[in-house]
Design a protein around this motif. Structure first.
Motif, PDB file in Angstrom:
ATOM      1  N   LEU A  48       0.875  -1.195  -0.197  1.00 10.10           N
ATOM      2  CA  LEU A  48       0.179   0.079   0.230  1.00 10.10           C
ATOM      3  C   LEU A  48       1.103   1.393   0.138  1.00 10.10           C
ATOM      4  O   LEU A  48       1.976   0.956   1.128  1.00 10.10           O
ATOM      5  CB  LEU A  48      -0.829  -0.028   1.175  1.00 10.10           C
ATOM      6  CG  LEU A  48      -2.372  -0.969   1.157  1.00 10.10           C
ATOM      7  CD1 LEU A  48      -2.785   0.018   3.179  1.00 10.10           C
ATOM      8  CD2 LEU A  48      -2.911  -0.040   0.202  1.00 10.10           C
ATOM      9  N   GLY A  52      -3.119   4.935  -0.425  1.00  9.03           N
ATOM     10  CA  GLY A  52      -3.988   3.940  -0.394  1.00  9.03           C
ATOM     11  C   GLY A  52      -4.447   3.412  -1.467  1.00  9.03           C
ATOM     12  O   GLY A  52      -4.863   2.234  -2.195  1.00  9.03           O
ATOM     13  N   ARG A  73       5.414   2.835   2.038  1.00 13.48           N
ATOM     14  CA  ARG A  73       4.366   3.815   2.663  1.00 13.48           C
ATOM     15  C   ARG A  73       4.216   4.686   2.754  1.00 13.48           C
ATOM     16  O   ARG A  73       3.260   5.439   3.036  1.00 13.48           O
ATOM     17  CB  ARG A  73       4.009   2.424   3.875  1.00 13.48           C
ATOM     18  CG  ARG A  73       5.195   2.931   5.304  1.00 13.48           C
ATOM     19  CD  ARG A  73       4.902   1.655   6.342  1.00 13.48           C
ATOM     20  NE  ARG A  73       5.660   2.561   6.694  1.00 13.48           N
ATOM     21  CZ  ARG A  73       6.929   1.599   7.852  1.00 13.48           C
ATOM     22  NH1 ARG A  73       7.145   0.557   6.798  1.00 13.48           N
ATOM     23  NH2 ARG A  73       7.669   1.578   8.144  1.00 13.48           N
ATOM     24  N   ASP A 120       2.103  -6.567   2.688  1.00 14.87           N
ATOM     25  CA  ASP A 120       1.257  -5.003   3.335  1.00 14.87           C
ATOM     26  C   ASP A 120       0.774  -6.088   4.529  1.00 14.87           C
ATOM     27  O   ASP A 120       0.491  -7.264   4.674  1.00 14.87           O
ATOM     28  CB  ASP A 120       0.456  -4.410   2.994  1.00 14.87           C
ATOM     29  CG  ASP A 120       1.430  -3.212   2.837  1.00 14.87           C
ATOM     30  OD1 ASP A 120       3.106  -3.263   3.626  1.00 14.87           O
ATOM     31  OD2 ASP A 120       0.895  -2.687   2.391  1.00 14.87           O
ATOM     32  N   PRO A 122      -3.133  -7.091   6.581  1.00 15.72           N
ATOM     33  CA  PRO A 122      -4.279  -6.878   6.438  1.00 15.72           C
ATOM     34  C   PRO A 122      -4.673  -5.779   5.688  1.00 15.72           C
ATOM     35  O   PRO A 122      -5.471  -6.336   4.935  1.00 15.72           O
ATOM     36  CB  PRO A 122      -5.305  -7.781   7.645  1.00 15.72           C
ATOM     37  CG  PRO A 122      -4.184  -8.242   8.891  1.00 15.72           C
ATOM     38  CD  PRO A 122      -2.675  -7.229   8.402  1.00 15.72           C
ATOM     39  N   GLN A 123      -3.982  -4.752   5.926  1.00 13.01           N
ATOM     40  CA  GLN A 123      -4.559  -3.092   5.662  1.00 13.01           C
ATOM     41  C   GLN A 123      -4.958  -3.449   4.023  1.00 13.01           C
ATOM     42  O   GLN A 123      -5.734  -2.859   3.152  1.00 13.01           O
ATOM     43  CB  GLN A 123      -4.754  -2.291   5.897  1.00 13.01           C
ATOM     44  CG  GLN A 123      -3.034  -2.151   6.069  1.00 13.01           C
ATOM     45  CD  GLN A 123      -1.538  -2.491   6.373  1.00 13.01           C
ATOM     46  OE1 GLN A 123      -2.396  -3.742   7.367  1.00 13.01           O
ATOM     47  NE2 GLN A 123      -0.341  -2.662   6.578  1.00 13.01           N
ATOM     48  N   VAL A 124      -3.936  -4.187   2.994  1.00 13.20           N
ATOM     49  CA  VAL A 124      -3.918  -4.400   1.778  1.00 13.20           C
ATOM     50  C   VAL A 124      -4.828  -4.684   1.523  1.00 13.20           C
ATOM     51  O   VAL A 124      -4.773  -4.495   0.175  1.00 13.20           O
ATOM     52  CB  VAL A 124      -2.629  -4.361   1.312  1.00 13.20           C
ATOM     53  CG1 VAL A 124      -2.292  -6.232   1.609  1.00 13.20           C
ATOM     54  CG2 VAL A 124      -2.195  -4.322  -0.002  1.00 13.20           C
ATOM     55  N   THR A 150      -3.021 -12.039   7.033  1.00  9.33           N
ATOM     56  CA  THR A 150      -3.137 -11.305   6.082  1.00  9.33           C
ATOM     57  C   THR A 150      -3.992 -12.451   5.260  1.00  9.33           C
ATOM     58  O   THR A 150      -5.345 -11.766   4.006  1.00  9.33           O
ATOM     59  CB  THR A 150      -2.121 -10.872   5.467  1.00  9.33           C
ATOM     60  OG1 THR A 150      -1.790  -9.734   6.115  1.00  9.33           O
ATOM     61  CG2 THR A 150      -2.568 -10.175   3.859  1.00  9.33           C
ATOM     62  N   GLU A 157     -12.334 -11.794   1.803  1.00 11.62           N
ATOM     63  CA  GLU A 157     -12.812 -10.526   1.289  1.00 11.62           C
ATOM     64  C   GLU A 157     -13.441 -11.124   0.087  1.00 11.62           C
ATOM     65  O   GLU A 157     -14.016 -11.162  -0.783  1.00 11.62           O
ATOM     66  CB  GLU A 157     -11.770  -9.374   1.367  1.00 11.62           C
ATOM     67  CG  GLU A 157     -12.051  -9.172   2.025  1.00 11.62           C
ATOM     68  CD  GLU A 157     -12.871  -7.830   1.766  1.00 11.62           C
ATOM     69  OE1 GLU A 157     -12.745  -7.502   1.285  1.00 11.62           O
ATOM     70  OE2 GLU A 157     -12.795  -6.726   2.660  1.00 11.62           O
TER      71      GLU A 157
END
Length: 275
Positions: A48, A52, A73, A120, A122-124, A150, A157
């Protein structure tokens, strides 16, 4: 008994670093274009950016493969895409840019696949998953990660997609066995455990993962067990064609390599059909 159909994945497009000196630089559009011509499947790495965006680069810094020393980042995507991501390899590739994930998906031919390593945490996952969905090519995408949190989120998802935990095996000479390594928790804390086959299989099943993507130094019984459990096995990074043949004879049917052409040639010469 018929031989299995084998899939070859072109690692970072046409290989990492200088493994193939004349090949396009890793994780760039020219590398993926060439990799898809040979292998029909390419692997890449994503991080990321500050704004974002999901950018394609292996390291969390730009030092090794661009003309700047930045932390990925901490930079906006436009800044990162202004860098030269090809000159480090040779003057031939000067001016090659870091692609975004959507750029790669846009270029992927209709009969090819993409393996996305989520570098990255889990945010990716949410932005990467949305990009894949919007591409209309989700059916031909596989997610992989060293980080259990992740890859577990990726499976939540994208429940219809293959999602595999990447692990490393190390020989435990003191105890006559193996150690298995992967990441979990904040900061990618490395977990190093004595390898217990049942525990690793249970971990994969706990998160409904599709299988395991492992270093090619692997306990042979694990490959047999994965097959019996109808779980997928992938090995990386197999650059020696003779080792690729050993892996296939062991029961592996998906091989990641920096040298897709020699590996494919060896498998075909040995009578294997390739995807």
């Amino acid at each position: 008994m018929s031989k299995p159909i084998v899939q070859v994945i072109a690692h970072r497009g046409m290989g990492q670093g200088f493994v193939q000196p004349d090949a396009p630089p890793e994780n760039t559009l020219p590398a993926f274009a060439e990799g898809w011509k040979i292998a029909k499947a390419c692997e890449l790495d994503v991080h990321l950016t500050k704004d974002g965006q999901v950018i394609v680069i292996h390291d969390d810094t730009t030092n090794r493969t661009t003309n700047a020393s930045w932390i990925v980042r901490d930079r906006f995507s436009a800044e990162l895409r202004s860098l030269d991501a090809g000159r480090w390899k040779s003057q031939t590739w000067s001016g090659t840019r870091l692609p975004l994930l959507e750029d790669v998906l846009d270029e992927m031919p209709g009969d090819c696949e993409l393996f996305i390593e989520l570098k990255d945490g889990p945010q990716v996952v949410p932005p990467a998953a949305e990009i894949v969905r919007q591409s209309g090519k989700a059916a031909r995408v596989v997610f992989i990660s060293f980080d259990i949190d992740t890859i577990a989120l990726a499976k939540q998802e994208m429940p219809d997609n293959d999602c595999l935990l990447i692990v490393v095996f190390e020989a435990d000479y003191d105890h006559g066995g193996w150690k298995v390594l992967y990441d979990e928790g904040p900061g990618f804390r490395t977990v190093t455990k004595t390898y217990v086959e049942d525990e690793l299989i249970a971990l994969v099943k706990q998160y409904n993962l599709t299988g395991i993507d492992t270093s090619f130094a692997v306990p042979p019984s694990l490959i047999t067990r994965l097959t019996a459990e109808k779980l997928r096995s992938i090995v990386w990074t197999v650059d020696d064609p003779s080792i690729a043949l050993d892996m296939v004879q062991l029961g592996v049917t998906t091989i990641t390599t920096d040298r897709p052409q020699p590996v494919r040639d060896a498998l075909i010469a040995a009578g294997y059909e390739l995807r």
